[in-house]
Scaffold this motif. Sequence first.
Motif, PDB file in Angstrom:
ATOM      1  N   THR A  15       0.819  -1.199   0.000  1.00 58.51           N
ATOM      2  CA  THR A  15       0.000   0.000   0.000  1.00 58.51           C
ATOM      3  C   THR A  15       0.858   1.256   0.000  1.00 58.51           C
ATOM      4  O   THR A  15       0.540   2.248  -0.650  1.00 58.51           O
ATOM      5  CB  THR A  15      -0.921   0.010   1.244  1.00 58.51           C
ATOM      6  N   LYS A  16       1.973   1.210   0.753  1.00 60.31           N
ATOM      7  CA  LYS A  16       2.839   2.382   0.836  1.00 60.31           C
ATOM      8  C   LYS A  16       3.577   2.619  -0.478  1.00 60.31           C
ATOM      9  O   LYS A  16       3.864   3.751  -0.848  1.00 60.31           O
ATOM     10  CB  LYS A  16       3.841   2.195   1.972  1.00 60.31           C
ATOM     11  N   ARG A  17       3.904   1.544  -1.206  1.00 65.02           N
ATOM     12  CA  ARG A  17       4.678   1.709  -2.437  1.00 65.02           C
ATOM     13  C   ARG A  17       3.868   2.371  -3.539  1.00 65.02           C
ATOM     14  O   ARG A  17       4.384   3.156  -4.311  1.00 65.02           O
ATOM     15  CB  ARG A  17       5.174   0.339  -2.921  1.00 65.02           C
ATOM     16  N   VAL A  18       2.591   2.024  -3.619  1.00 60.44           N
ATOM     17  CA  VAL A  18       1.782   2.485  -4.745  1.00 60.44           C
ATOM     18  C   VAL A  18       0.527   3.157  -4.227  1.00 60.44           C
ATOM     19  O   VAL A  18      -0.226   2.565  -3.461  1.00 60.44           O
ATOM     20  CB  VAL A  18       1.389   1.293  -5.655  1.00 60.44           C
ATOM     21  N   LYS A  19       0.306   4.389  -4.644  1.00 64.10           N
ATOM     22  CA  LYS A  19      -0.904   5.114  -4.283  1.00 64.10           C
ATOM     23  C   LYS A  19      -1.933   4.951  -5.384  1.00 64.10           C
ATOM     24  O   LYS A  19      -1.692   5.301  -6.541  1.00 64.10           O
ATOM     25  CB  LYS A  19      -0.570   6.594  -4.093  1.00 64.10           C
ATOM     26  N   PRO A  20      -3.102   4.372  -5.093  1.00 60.73           N
ATOM     27  CA  PRO A  20      -4.099   4.154  -6.133  1.00 60.73           C
ATOM     28  C   PRO A  20      -4.558   5.463  -6.772  1.00 60.73           C
ATOM     29  O   PRO A  20      -4.496   6.526  -6.164  1.00 60.73           O
ATOM     30  CB  PRO A  20      -5.251   3.479  -5.371  1.00 60.73           C
ATOM     31  N   VAL A  21      -5.031   5.368  -8.001  1.00 64.06           N
ATOM     32  CA  VAL A  21      -5.583   6.513  -8.715  1.00 64.06           C
ATOM     33  C   VAL A  21      -7.022   6.708  -8.268  1.00 64.06           C
ATOM     34  O   VAL A  21      -7.857   5.825  -8.429  1.00 64.06           O
ATOM     35  CB  VAL A  21      -5.529   6.280 -10.239  1.00 64.06           C
ATOM     36  N   ASP A  22      -7.325   7.852  -7.661  1.00 68.40           N
ATOM     37  CA  ASP A  22      -8.641   8.078  -7.080  1.00 68.40           C
ATOM     38  C   ASP A  22      -9.412   9.199  -7.779  1.00 68.40           C
ATOM     39  O   ASP A  22     -10.346   9.748  -7.223  1.00 68.40           O
ATOM     40  CB  ASP A  22      -8.489   8.437  -5.588  1.00 68.40           C
ATOM     41  N   SER A  26     -14.970   5.350 -11.894  1.00 64.04           N
ATOM     42  CA  SER A  26     -15.147   4.172 -12.739  1.00 64.04           C
ATOM     43  C   SER A  26     -13.788   3.693 -13.231  1.00 64.04           C
ATOM     44  O   SER A  26     -12.932   4.503 -13.629  1.00 64.04           O
ATOM     45  CB  SER A  26     -16.050   4.496 -13.936  1.00 64.04           C
ATOM     46  N   LEU A  27     -13.581   2.382 -13.192  1.00 60.69           N
ATOM     47  CA  LEU A  27     -12.327   1.806 -13.668  1.00 60.69           C
ATOM     48  C   LEU A  27     -12.160   2.047 -15.167  1.00 60.69           C
ATOM     49  O   LEU A  27     -11.045   2.285 -15.653  1.00 60.69           O
ATOM     50  CB  LEU A  27     -12.299   0.302 -13.363  1.00 60.69           C
ATOM     51  N   LYS A  28     -13.250   2.014 -15.899  1.00 60.05           N
ATOM     52  CA  LYS A  28     -13.180   2.257 -17.340  1.00 60.05           C
ATOM     53  C   LYS A  28     -12.692   3.674 -17.636  1.00 60.05           C
ATOM     54  O   LYS A  28     -11.891   3.885 -18.553  1.00 60.05           O
ATOM     55  CB  LYS A  28     -14.556   2.018 -17.979  1.00 60.05           C
ATOM     56  N   LEU A  29     -13.170   4.638 -16.834  1.00 53.49           N
ATOM     57  CA  LEU A  29     -12.713   6.014 -17.027  1.00 53.49           C
ATOM     58  C   LEU A  29     -11.244   6.151 -16.669  1.00 53.49           C
ATOM     59  O   LEU A  29     -10.496   6.869 -17.345  1.00 53.49           O
ATOM     60  CB  LEU A  29     -13.563   6.963 -16.173  1.00 53.49           C
ATOM     61  N   GLU A  30     -10.816   5.470 -15.608  1.00 53.71           N
ATOM     62  CA  GLU A  30      -9.414   5.533 -15.208  1.00 53.71           C
ATOM     63  C   GLU A  30      -8.504   4.968 -16.299  1.00 53.71           C
ATOM     64  O   GLU A  30      -7.481   5.567 -16.648  1.00 53.71           O
ATOM     65  CB  GLU A  30      -9.205   4.764 -13.900  1.00 53.71           C
ATOM     66  N   LEU A  31      -8.877   3.801 -16.832  1.00 55.04           N
ATOM     67  CA  LEU A  31      -8.074   3.192 -17.885  1.00 55.04           C
ATOM     68  C   LEU A  31      -8.090   4.041 -19.153  1.00 55.04           C
ATOM     69  O   LEU A  31      -7.068   4.185 -19.838  1.00 55.04           O
ATOM     70  CB  LEU A  31      -8.584   1.781 -18.176  1.00 55.04           C
ATOM     71  N   SER A  32      -9.261   4.603 -19.465  1.00 52.67           N
ATOM     72  CA  SER A  32      -9.360   5.458 -20.655  1.00 52.67           C
ATOM     73  C   SER A  32      -8.476   6.688 -20.513  1.00 52.67           C
ATOM     74  O   SER A  32      -7.756   7.075 -21.452  1.00 52.67           O
ATOM     75  CB  SER A  32     -10.814   5.881 -20.889  1.00 52.67           C
ATOM     76  N   ALA A  33      -8.517   7.302 -19.321  1.00 47.96           N
ATOM     77  CA  ALA A  33      -7.686   8.486 -19.087  1.00 47.96           C
ATOM     78  C   ALA A  33      -6.211   8.126 -19.152  1.00 47.96           C
ATOM     79  O   ALA A  33      -5.392   8.887 -19.690  1.00 47.96           O
ATOM     80  CB  ALA A  33      -8.028   9.089 -17.720  1.00 47.96           C
ATOM     81  N   LEU A  34      -5.854   6.974 -18.626  1.00 48.57           N
ATOM     82  CA  LEU A  34      -4.456   6.540 -18.655  1.00 48.57           C
ATOM     83  C   LEU A  34      -3.981   6.328 -20.089  1.00 48.57           C
ATOM     84  O   LEU A  34      -2.876   6.762 -20.462  1.00 48.57           O
ATOM     85  CB  LEU A  34      -4.303   5.244 -17.856  1.00 48.57           C
ATOM     86  N   ILE A  35      -4.803   5.691 -20.900  1.00 46.97           N
ATOM     87  CA  ILE A  35      -4.433   5.440 -22.297  1.00 46.97           C
ATOM     88  C   ILE A  35      -4.313   6.752 -23.064  1.00 46.97           C
ATOM     89  O   ILE A  35      -3.363   6.958 -23.854  1.00 46.97           O
ATOM     90  CB  ILE A  35      -5.466   4.508 -22.965  1.00 46.97           C
ATOM     91  N   HIS A 108     -13.895   4.834  -5.076  1.00 49.66           N
ATOM     92  CA  HIS A 108     -15.241   4.339  -5.333  1.00 49.66           C
ATOM     93  C   HIS A 108     -15.381   3.649  -6.685  1.00 49.66           C
ATOM     94  O   HIS A 108     -16.513   3.421  -7.134  1.00 49.66           O
ATOM     95  CB  HIS A 108     -16.250   5.489  -5.242  1.00 49.66           C
ATOM     96  N   ASP A 109     -14.275   3.322  -7.333  1.00 49.20           N
ATOM     97  CA  ASP A 109     -14.401   2.616  -8.612  1.00 49.20           C
ATOM     98  C   ASP A 109     -14.683   1.138  -8.357  1.00 49.20           C
ATOM     99  O   ASP A 109     -14.831   0.689  -7.220  1.00 49.20           O
ATOM    100  CB  ASP A 109     -13.143   2.810  -9.457  1.00 49.20           C
ATOM    101  N   GLU A 110     -14.764   0.353  -9.454  1.00 55.03           N
ATOM    102  CA  GLU A 110     -15.124  -1.052  -9.324  1.00 55.03           C
ATOM    103  C   GLU A 110     -14.124  -1.841  -8.488  1.00 55.03           C
ATOM    104  O   GLU A 110     -14.497  -2.739  -7.729  1.00 55.03           O
ATOM    105  CB  GLU A 110     -15.256  -1.699 -10.705  1.00 55.03           C
ATOM    106  N   VAL A 111     -12.823  -1.497  -8.609  1.00 53.13           N
ATOM    107  CA  VAL A 111     -11.803  -2.191  -7.829  1.00 53.13           C
ATOM    108  C   VAL A 111     -11.974  -1.888  -6.342  1.00 53.13           C
ATOM    109  O   VAL A 111     -11.852  -2.778  -5.495  1.00 53.13           O
ATOM    110  CB  VAL A 111     -10.391  -1.801  -8.311  1.00 53.13           C
ATOM    111  N   GLY A 112     -12.261  -0.632  -6.009  1.00 49.42           N
ATOM    112  CA  GLY A 112     -12.498  -0.274  -4.615  1.00 49.42           C
ATOM    113  C   GLY A 112     -13.710  -0.977  -4.041  1.00 49.42           C
ATOM    114  O   GLY A 112     -13.695  -1.463  -2.906  1.00 49.42           O
ATOM    115  N   GLN A 113     -14.793  -1.044  -4.837  1.00 51.75           N
ATOM    116  CA  GLN A 113     -15.994  -1.742  -4.382  1.00 51.75           C
ATOM    117  C   GLN A 113     -15.724  -3.227  -4.183  1.00 51.75           C
ATOM    118  O   GLN A 113     -16.189  -3.843  -3.213  1.00 51.75           O
ATOM    119  CB  GLN A 113     -17.125  -1.538  -5.400  1.00 51.75           C
ATOM    120  N   LEU A 114     -14.958  -3.812  -5.117  1.00 52.38           N
ATOM    121  CA  LEU A 114     -14.605  -5.224  -4.995  1.00 52.38           C
ATOM    122  C   LEU A 114     -13.767  -5.472  -3.746  1.00 52.38           C
ATOM    123  O   LEU A 114     -13.969  -6.465  -3.032  1.00 52.38           O
ATOM    124  CB  LEU A 114     -13.843  -5.675  -6.241  1.00 52.38           C
TER     125      LEU A 114
END
Length: 357
Positions: A15-22, A26-35, A108-114
Motif C-alpha cells: 500500500t505504501k509503495r503504490v498510491k491508487p488513482v482516485d 469508474s475503472l473504465k474512465l481511469e483506464l481510458s484516461a491513462l491510455i 469508489h471505482d469497481e476495484v475499490g468496491q470489490l
Amino acid sequence: MASPQSTKSRLDNATKRVKPVDLFSSLKLELSALIVCATAIAFAMCWFLLKFGWSGWIAMPLTLVVALGITYFFSRGITAPLRQMRDVAEAMAEGDYTVRVNIDQERHDEVGQLARSFNEMAEELEHADKMRLDMIANVSHELRTPVSALQAMVENMADGVTEPTSANLEGILTQTQRLSDLIAFLLDLSRMEAGAASLNIEQFNVAEFLDETVEPLEIADGGHAHDIQMRVSDDITMEGDQDRLRQLFTNIIANALKHSPDNTTVLVETHEDKDNGTIVTNVVNFGSQIAPSDRSDIFRRFVKGKTGPGTESGGTGLGLSIARWAAQLHGGSVRVVDDTRGADFEITLPKYHIANE
C-alpha cells in the motif's frame, strides 16, 4: 506457511509503495484516461524528437518505451488492491482469516468496491471460523458435563455407595434430558446448515397453542416464581407447523425467563395485524434491556447472553438462532424492538402459510 504478521507487513508495504488513482469513480474512465495521457505524451515526444532531427527508427522505439513505462507505473496504482486480494486469499487459504485488503475509503471505482466486498467476505469467514472453534469447545463442554454426572451417579449405584432412590433416578433423568436437548439442538443446527426442513402445515388456535407451549415452561421454572402473563384473544387462528413454531416460542419465552430476576413477570402479548395479514407476538422481559449494538449478534449461533456483568448465561447459545430459523421457515421474523418496559422480542408470522415455489 507465512505468519500473519509477515502477511500484514507485505500488504502494508504494498500500500505504501503504490498510491491508487482516485480521480475517477469508474475503472473504465481511469483506464481510458491513462491510455489517452500515455498516447498524448508519446505523440508529443515523438513529434519533438522528429522535429529536432532524430531518426524515426530511434524516436519510435524510445517513444513506445516511455509510453509503456508511464502506463505500467500508473496501472500499478489502479490494480494494487487486486494484488493485495491475491495475497489475502493466499493467507486465508493457509488459515489466517485476520488479514484484510488495505483500501482507501475515498476510492469508489469497481476495484475499490470489490476490495470492500472482499473484506466483508473475509470478516464473515473469520466469524464463521471462530464460531466453528467455539462450537467444538461448547459442544465438548456441554456433552462432557452431563456424561460425567451420569457416569458418577451410575458408578455410585453400581458400587452400592448410593441407593437407586427416586431422587437419584430423577437426577439421572435430568442429565439424560439435558443430553437429549443438546442432541435436538445439534440436529436442528444441521437442518439449518442444510437449508432443509419439512413443514406440516395446519390451522390452529393461537391462544390454545400458546397455553400448551407455556405450561411446561411454568413447570420447569421451578422455584424462580416467574409470572408469565398471557394477553391473547381466543379467536385468533393461523396456519403453520406447530412443532416448529413451538420451538420458536419455547426458545424465546425460555430466554426471557432465564434473563429475568426471580419473582418478576414475563409478558406474552399477541395480536393480529389485519392490514399486513400477520400475527404479532411480543415477549417482554420486564426490567432488563438489550443494547442496540447487541441485538443482531444475539441471534448468531453459539452467542450466549449475559446474566450479569462479564457473566455468560448457560446453555448452548443456539436457542435464539433456532428460533429465528423457525420463524424464517414460515416467512416470518424475530427481532428485538425498543420498549421502555424491558427487553422486547417481537415475533411476526404470516396468518396464512404461503408454500415456497
